[in-house]
Enzyme design. Structure first.
Site, short mmCIF file in Angstrom:
data_model
loop_
_atom_site.label_atom_id
_atom_site.label_comp_id
_atom_site.label_asym_id
_atom_site.label_seq_id
_atom_site.Cartn_x
_atom_site.Cartn_y
_atom_site.Cartn_z
N LYS A 41 0.84 -1.21 0.00
CA LYS A 41 0.00 0.00 0.00
C LYS A 41 0.87 1.26 0.00
O LYS A 41 2.07 1.19 0.32
CB LYS A 41 -0.90 -0.02 1.24
CG LYS A 41 -0.15 -0.08 2.54
CD LYS A 41 -1.01 -0.58 3.68
CE LYS A 41 -0.20 -0.55 4.98
NZ LYS A 41 -0.90 -1.22 6.07
N TYR A 251 15.29 30.70 8.34
CA TYR A 251 14.07 31.35 8.82
C TYR A 251 14.13 31.61 10.32
O TYR A 251 14.52 30.73 11.09
CB TYR A 251 12.85 30.49 8.51
CG TYR A 251 12.36 30.62 7.09
CD1 TYR A 251 11.95 31.85 6.58
CD2 TYR A 251 12.28 29.50 6.27
CE1 TYR A 251 11.49 31.96 5.28
CE2 TYR A 251 11.81 29.61 4.97
CZ TYR A 251 11.42 30.84 4.47
OH TYR A 251 10.95 30.95 3.20
C1 LIG Z 1 -0.07 -2.07 6.69
C2 LIG Z 1 -0.61 -3.39 7.07
C3 LIG Z 1 0.24 -4.49 7.21
C4 LIG Z 1 1.75 -4.37 7.20
O1 LIG Z 1 2.15 -3.91 8.48
P1 LIG Z 1 3.69 -3.63 8.87
O2 LIG Z 1 3.64 -3.23 10.28
O3 LIG Z 1 4.15 -2.53 7.96
O4 LIG Z 1 4.43 -4.90 8.63
C5 LIG Z 1 -0.34 -5.72 7.41
N1 LIG Z 1 -1.68 -5.85 7.52
C6 LIG Z 1 -2.53 -4.81 7.42
C7 LIG Z 1 -3.98 -5.03 7.56
C8 LIG Z 1 -2.02 -3.54 7.22
O5 LIG Z 1 -2.86 -2.50 7.15
#
Ligand SMILES: *Cc1c(COP(=O)(O)O)cnc(C)c1O
Length: 350
Positions: A41, A251
């Site tokens: 994702k 800044y």
């Molecule tokens: C993002 C996600 C993962 C991966 O989790 P990590 O902590 O990055 O390994 C796995 N399962 C779900 C449902 C997620 O949303």
């Protein structure tokens, strides 16, 4: 008008394919009899689908997880849609149509989503059961509803809230998921994320879903020494300048030179994901030499003390500290944020 070829970016993000493949294989091995999938994702946590997914596929990954439907097409360029699960699930007709036409699997998170999917004719889907996070998923009570037994469930999923900590909630979630898996018939069962893999074989079931650790993150001490850094961002020096005692920098003039010193102005700012929280304890590196940040981080620029790198030239490349556990400590950002923040102006190469 046809534009001339774009000049190269002053920001680059090198993705170490060897380290990425190594991390997937290591997590697959640590998953024991279960196979490791991959959370891809948010454009593979910011690294870019086109650089990451082919490497994971080549290493052996067959199960890919995205959050949004809009993330499916990029992943489909590299793996069959039947290998992709969409964690947010369907909310309306357009999502259902997209799922049917592509073959990507919805993750059903609520009774509403279950009805939508069934009323559209159903087909293979995944189901998320909430075992204690109270985020997405059917409750333990809802999985007993008749509509759930109407679903054709490929993978039964749950997600651990605190796998990166040694707390009682892990065992409680494991116990609930085990009960859910006995009640709900599914081809495949999946509980563990990256940190969950480190909790041991009983958490692995049939399929694990690492994300962070694929990309070099270490969310649990059990993974230390096994996971390699994947993302190596660099930024170019635009200008060197000599400061006199009393000169202020950046800044709001929050840094004042106490002595004559040399600074470098670097093409890197918060618009690139290098947030202002780096200013407190952060640095950039030149061939391993640390160059501390002076003053505030701007949108497109940051200034460093380059006294320790006397040979530094305008146009030279500086490395960001992106050993993720260390970078998280220095910046106050999470390892997840550090990866997903990396902006579009970085030229990603593998
Ligand atoms: C993002 C996600 C993962 C991966 O989790 P990590 O902590 O990055 O390994 C796995 N399962 C779900 C449902 C997620 O949303």
């Amino acid at each position: 008008m046809t534009l001339p070829e774009l000049p190269p970016s002053t920001l680059r993000l090198q993705i170490d394919k060897g380290a990425l493949a190594h991390n997937w294989r290591e997590l697959d091995r640590l998953s024991g009899t279960a196979r490791a999938g991959a959370a891809v994702k948010a454009s593979c946590y910011g690294l870019g689908v086109d650089h990451v997914v082919p490497v994971l596929e080549e290493a052996g990954a067959r199960d890919f997880f995205v959050a949004h439907w809009a993330e499916v097409p990029a992943v489909m360029q590299h793996v069959p849609a039947e290998c992709i699960s969409v964690l947010h699930g369907p909310l309306g007709e357009a999502d259902i149509r997209f799922a049917k036409e592509t073959g990507a699997r919805p993750v059903i998170n609520s009774l509403y989503q279950a009805r939508l999917w069934r009323d559209a004719g159903g087909g293979p889907c995944d189901v998320m059961v909430d075992t204690g996070m109270n985020r997405l998923g059917l409750s333990m009570a809802e999985i007993g509803e008749a509509i759930v037994s109407d679903l054709q469930i490929h993978t039964l999923i749950s997600h651990l809230a605190s796998a990166d900590e040694d707390v009682a909630l892990n065992a409680l979630q494991l116990e609930r998921f085990t009960a859910a898996a006995q009640q709900v018939p599914a081809q495949c069962r999946s509980l563990a994320n990256s940190a969950g893999i480190a909790l041991g074989a009983s958490y692995a079931f049939d399929l694990t879903r690492p994300g962070l650790a694929l990309y070099g993150g270490i969310p649990h001490p059990g993974l230390a020494g096994r996971i390699r850094q994947v993302a190596c961002p660099q930024a170019q020096v635009l200008q060197l300048r000599d400061l006199s005692p009393g000169d202020t920098v950046g800044y709001n003039a929050t840094f004042t030179a106490r002595r004559a010193m040399r600074s470098a102005t670097v093409s890197l700012g918060y618009a690139d994901g290098f947030l202002r929280s780096w200013a407190k304890a952060g640095m950039l590196m030149h061939n391993g030499t640390e160059l501390p940040i002076l003053g505030r981080v701007s949108m497109d620029l940051v200034i460093v003390d380059c006294g320790a790198a006397s040979q530094l030239r305008e146009g030279d490349w500086l490395d960001l500290e992106y050993d993720l556990p260390r970078a998280a400590q220095l910046s106050g950002l999470s390892q997840y944020e550090l990866l997903t923040l990396l902006g579009r102006r970085f030229c990603r190469t593998a």
